[in-house]
Design a protein around this motif. Structure first.
Motif, PDB file in Angstrom:
ATOM      1  N   ALA A 349       0.865  -1.188   0.000  1.00 13.53           N
ATOM      2  CA  ALA A 349       0.000   0.000   0.000  1.00 13.53           C
ATOM      3  C   ALA A 349       0.897   1.232   0.000  1.00 13.53           C
ATOM      4  O   ALA A 349       1.167   1.839   1.029  1.00 13.53           O
ATOM      5  CB  ALA A 349      -0.949  -0.030   1.191  1.00 13.53           C
ATOM      6  N   ARG A 350       1.344   1.574  -1.202  1.00 12.17           N
ATOM      7  CA  ARG A 350       2.400   2.575  -1.330  1.00 12.17           C
ATOM      8  C   ARG A 350       1.952   3.982  -0.958  1.00 12.17           C
ATOM      9  O   ARG A 350       2.783   4.828  -0.645  1.00 12.17           O
ATOM     10  CB  ARG A 350       2.938   2.561  -2.768  1.00 12.17           C
ATOM     11  CG  ARG A 350       3.361   1.171  -3.219  1.00 12.17           C
ATOM     12  CD  ARG A 350       4.015   1.178  -4.571  1.00 12.17           C
ATOM     13  NE  ARG A 350       3.177   1.789  -5.590  1.00 12.17           N
ATOM     14  CZ  ARG A 350       3.504   1.880  -6.875  1.00 12.17           C
ATOM     15  NH1 ARG A 350       4.661   1.397  -7.289  1.00 12.17           N
ATOM     16  NH2 ARG A 350       2.708   2.426  -7.761  1.00 12.17           N
ATOM     17  N   GLN A 356       5.073   7.255   5.437  1.00 14.95           N
ATOM     18  CA  GLN A 356       5.678   6.782   6.686  1.00 14.95           C
ATOM     19  C   GLN A 356       7.179   6.547   6.565  1.00 14.95           C
ATOM     20  O   GLN A 356       7.895   6.587   7.551  1.00 14.95           O
ATOM     21  CB  GLN A 356       4.994   5.482   7.131  1.00 14.95           C
ATOM     22  CG  GLN A 356       3.514   5.653   7.381  1.00 14.95           C
ATOM     23  CD  GLN A 356       3.089   5.204   8.762  1.00 14.95           C
ATOM     24  OE1 GLN A 356       3.724   4.365   9.374  1.00 14.95           O
ATOM     25  NE2 GLN A 356       2.016   5.771   9.260  1.00 14.95           N
ATOM     26  N   ILE A 357       7.627   6.236   5.374  1.00 14.76           N
ATOM     27  CA  ILE A 357       9.069   6.084   5.156  1.00 14.76           C
ATOM     28  C   ILE A 357       9.452   7.037   4.022  1.00 14.76           C
ATOM     29  O   ILE A 357       8.585   7.420   3.238  1.00 14.76           O
ATOM     30  CB  ILE A 357       9.475   4.617   4.810  1.00 14.76           C
ATOM     31  CG1 ILE A 357       8.827   4.155   3.504  1.00 14.76           C
ATOM     32  CG2 ILE A 357       9.135   3.665   5.949  1.00 14.76           C
ATOM     33  CD1 ILE A 357       9.317   2.782   3.019  1.00 14.76           C
ATOM     34  N   PRO A 358      10.723   7.434   3.953  1.00 14.84           N
ATOM     35  CA  PRO A 358      11.104   8.341   2.860  1.00 14.84           C
ATOM     36  C   PRO A 358      10.725   7.737   1.508  1.00 14.84           C
ATOM     37  O   PRO A 358      10.878   6.527   1.300  1.00 14.84           O
ATOM     38  CB  PRO A 358      12.623   8.447   3.009  1.00 14.84           C
ATOM     39  CG  PRO A 358      12.902   8.107   4.439  1.00 14.84           C
ATOM     40  CD  PRO A 358      11.858   7.109   4.831  1.00 14.84           C
ATOM     41  N   LEU A 359      10.239   8.569   0.606  1.00 15.10           N
ATOM     42  CA  LEU A 359       9.745   8.076  -0.687  1.00 15.10           C
ATOM     43  C   LEU A 359      10.759   7.225  -1.427  1.00 15.10           C
ATOM     44  O   LEU A 359      10.407   6.238  -2.059  1.00 15.10           O
ATOM     45  CB  LEU A 359       9.350   9.265  -1.571  1.00 15.10           C
ATOM     46  CG  LEU A 359       7.977   9.869  -1.332  1.00 15.10           C
ATOM     47  CD1 LEU A 359       7.721  10.979  -2.335  1.00 15.10           C
ATOM     48  CD2 LEU A 359       6.907   8.776  -1.469  1.00 15.10           C
ATOM     49  N   GLU A 360      12.024   7.623  -1.332  1.00 13.94           N
ATOM     50  CA  GLU A 360      13.044   6.884  -2.091  1.00 13.94           C
ATOM     51  C   GLU A 360      13.266   5.478  -1.542  1.00 13.94           C
ATOM     52  O   GLU A 360      13.936   4.670  -2.170  1.00 13.94           O
ATOM     53  CB  GLU A 360      14.365   7.667  -2.160  1.00 13.94           C
ATOM     54  CG  GLU A 360      15.043   7.948  -0.838  1.00 13.94           C
ATOM     55  CD  GLU A 360      14.506   9.203  -0.139  1.00 13.94           C
ATOM     56  OE1 GLU A 360      13.411   9.677  -0.520  1.00 13.94           O
ATOM     57  OE2 GLU A 360      15.177   9.684   0.782  1.00 13.94           O
ATOM     58  N   GLN A 361      12.670   5.191  -0.377  1.00 16.81           N
ATOM     59  CA  GLN A 361      12.802   3.822   0.141  1.00 16.81           C
ATOM     60  C   GLN A 361      11.638   2.920  -0.280  1.00 16.81           C
ATOM     61  O   GLN A 361      11.670   1.712  -0.085  1.00 16.81           O
ATOM     62  CB  GLN A 361      12.890   3.852   1.668  1.00 16.81           C
ATOM     63  CG  GLN A 361      14.228   4.378   2.162  1.00 16.81           C
ATOM     64  CD  GLN A 361      14.278   4.485   3.680  1.00 16.81           C
ATOM     65  OE1 GLN A 361      13.471   3.875   4.389  1.00 16.81           O
ATOM     66  NE2 GLN A 361      15.218   5.271   4.168  1.00 16.81           N
TER      67      GLN A 361
END
Ligand SMILES: Nc1ncnc2c1ncn2[C@@H]1O[C@H](COP(=O)(O)OP(=O)(O)O)[C@@H](O)[C@H]1O
Ligand SMILES: C=C(OP(=O)(O)O)C(=O)O
Ligand SMILES: [K+]
Ligand SMILES: [Mg+2]
Length: 578
Positions: A349-350, A356-361
């Motif tokens: 569920a991107r 919740q986490i940095p986008l690049e992760q």
């Protein structure tokens, strides 16, 4: 029928060479006396299917009639059911090029009518998803009824997934407005007050009572993971004054996260239950409506999945609602393996994950989730913003097409549309893009012989399950090497079908199952074409009957090469359709 079969049989003293043994039913290897102490060897023998001296008598099959009640039907019932759209796709594209990746569409105001639902079904929607975060139960009930009616009257087999709201912090409705613009530098009030009708300008409500206590002046507030950004400048009782630092569109019930010194603040809302009181009522609704899947938002641990599964088991007639864990929080990534092991599938569920986490992760997290699901033999859906720009425009961006391709290349089971189908202007076009990109990338993968070296570990604990896994792995490999046209699997619970799907073979997998609900659940799994068919333990008669039924429908023809496996008789049979 000319066929070669590889049967797995136990070399016991009573073993007679041409008799194939039913699978061992003892669940644990150390209770497998009389063989427990001696190393167990299994031989693979080629025997002729027709040489079985003890064909099983035609048994009686219990099947679900789809309307809920169970009927007992003679095994030789003469019908076979398959989704009309899959049948058409198969005839149009041929075995090799039929689509393997499954498609999920979120249903919203843009697609809730019967005609719109039918257009999605025709366009390849395998699963319709309703999001309990929006709309009323009555609204969702009408959508479910329409989908069911289309299935019954028009021969589709669209499954229903219900998604729980979860204890996320989100804004309220915008007084009926579809969206409101927040401009740079504007001061907005976020409040837990309930306004009835006369909400002051630039005021939005927040659903979480502890909101004003939890935030601090200086915190950053992200709407929908950063679509709009605010900074908290003042707290006045239940009202929080915020200045807009990144302008954008506010959507009704948009998700809110707050960040302090560069990290997500989640101590307080981490205390909120994953399944709220409202979610339990929605789950009761889902059980009453016999939805096929329940997707649980913001799962933090395996406990909540286990709890929900026993809740369903105690209440649902056939205990056949699959539980899908939505991986969208830091905790769900921490406990990923246990959560997926406990669930019947997972969703990347991107949308919320990216808040919740940095986008690049997010891409690396997606890759890992898909991989863990494949290894643990659980279907996985890649969701959110696949074709976001198509909410407004009729063509996708190149970047979106690349993103969809990547999810297909990772061989996830399913792709999902959210806003694109729920409230976008081009739901059918978005679905067409998913369909054509899937077919194209799958073909590229097959033609280039990109068979991956992904290790598929043993997932079953019982010896019998281990045999099934070996059979499926071998059958899939044989299917690739012999370039067969289709794999056939006769499965009562769907398990053998999922084990074949896990291997992602080059040919489609025809999964025959006796119950309508298992058939609908198989809709979410890569490469499976689910059929409802009454069958017996006698594989030869099953095969003969299947061949004649499928030939009559023009779905196979004489000479096609097929490999068949079943969970009644642990064997691999290779044959040309007579
Ligand atoms: N049942 C519904 N009623 C009204 N609007 C809906 C419904 N389902 C979805 N939507 C709209 O479609 C958008 C995208 O859906 P989805 O991704 O499921 O929800 P969210 O944006 O809350 O994560 C929602 O923001 C909402 O505007
Ligand atoms: C699919 C998701 O969940 P929802 O749309 O319910 O927020 C997501 O967050 O990506
Ligand atoms: K949700
Ligand atoms: Mg979410």
């Amino acid at each position: 029928m000319s066929s070669q079969s590889l049967h797995f049989f136990t070399p016991s003293s009573t073993a007679c060479p041409n008799i194939t043994f039913p699978k061992p039913s003892l669940p644990f290897p150390n209770r497998r006396s009389p063989f427990a102490s001696s190393p167990r060897t299994f031989s693979i023998r080629a025997v002729s299917a027709s040489s079985d001296p003890n064909p099983a008598p035609p048994p009686v099959v219990v099947a679900d009639n789809g309307a809920g009640s169970r009927v007992v039907a003679a095994a030789d019932s003469s019908s076979i059911d398959v989704d009309k759209v899959t049948e058409a796709e198969l005839k149009e594209n041929g075995f090799r090029s039929s689509r393997r990746t499954k498609l999920v569409c979120t249903i919203g105001p843009a697609t809730c009518g019967s005609e719109q639902l039918e257009a999605l079904a025709v366009g390849g929607m395998n699963v319709a998803r309703i999001n309990m975060c929006h709309g009323t139960r009555e609204w969702h009930k009408r959508v479910i009824e329409r989908v069911r009616r289309l299935n019954e009257e028009k021969g589709y087999a669209v499954a229903i997934m219900m998604d729980t709201e979860g204890s996320e912090i989100h804004m309220g409705d915008l007084g009926g407005a579809p969206s409101v613009k927040a401009e740079d530098g504007e001061v907005w009030t976020l409040s837990v007050r309930a306004y009835d009708g006369n909400r002051p300008e630039r005021t939005i409500t927040v659903n979480y009572d502890g909101f004003a206590e939890d935030v601090q002046v200086g915190d950053e507030l992200l709407v929908d993971g950063g679509m709009v950004r605010f900074e908290v400048i003042e707290k006045i009782g239940p009202d929080v004054k915020c200045m807009c630092t990144d302008p954008g569109l506010l959507l009704p019930r948009a998700n809110l996260t707050f960040w302090r010194d560069g990290s997500l603040v989640r101590e307080r809302n981490a205390m909120l239950p994953t399944i709220s009181a409202k979610d339990w009522l929605d789950i009761d609704f889902g059980i009453a409506e016999s939805v096929d899947f329940i997707a649980v938002s913001f799962v933090k641990s395996a406990d909540v999945i286990n709890h929900l599964k026993s809740y369903i088991a105690a209440r649902s007639r056939d205990n056949d609602i699959a539980v899908i864990a939505k991986i969208e929080s830091i905790d769900s990534l921490k406990n990923l393996k246990e959560i997926i092991e406990a669930s019947d599938g997972a969703m990347v569920a991107r949308g919320d994950l990216g808040a919740q986490i940095p986008l690049e992760q997010v891409p690396a997290a997606q890759q890992r989730i898909v991989e863990v699901c494949r290894q643990l033999n659980k279907p996985v859906i890649v969701a959110s913003q696949l074709l976001e720009s198509m909410i407004e425009y009729p063509t996708p961006t190149r970047a979106e097409v690349a993103d969809v391709s990547e999810a297909v290349r990772q061989r996830s089971d399913a792709l999902m549309l959210s806003g694109e189908s729920a409230m976008g202007q081009f739901p059918d076009k978005a679905l067409t893009v998913l369909r054509s990109v899937s077919v194209r990338i799958e073909k590229w993968w097959r033609d280039g012989k990109h068979h991956e070296a992904m290790e598929l570990p043993a997932v079953g604990s019982s010896f019998s399950d281990r045999i099934s896994e070996e059979i499926c792995t071998s059958a899939a490999k044989m299917a690739n090497n012999l370039e067969v046209d289709a794999l056939f699997v006769y499965t009562k619970t769907g398990h053998m079908a999922s084990l074949l799907s896990r291997c992602r073979p080059d040919c489609p997998i025809f999964a025959f199952t006796t119950s309508t609900s298992v058939r609908r659940r198989l809709n979410l799994q890569w490469g499976l074409i689910p059929f409802r068919l009454g069958f017996s333990d006698d594989m030869e008669s099953n095969l003969n009957r299947t061949f004649s039924l499928l030939k009559a429908r023009g779905m196979i023809k004489s000479g096609d090469l097929v490999i068949a496996v079943s969970d009644m008789l642990q064997s691999i049979q290779v044959m040309n359709v007579p």
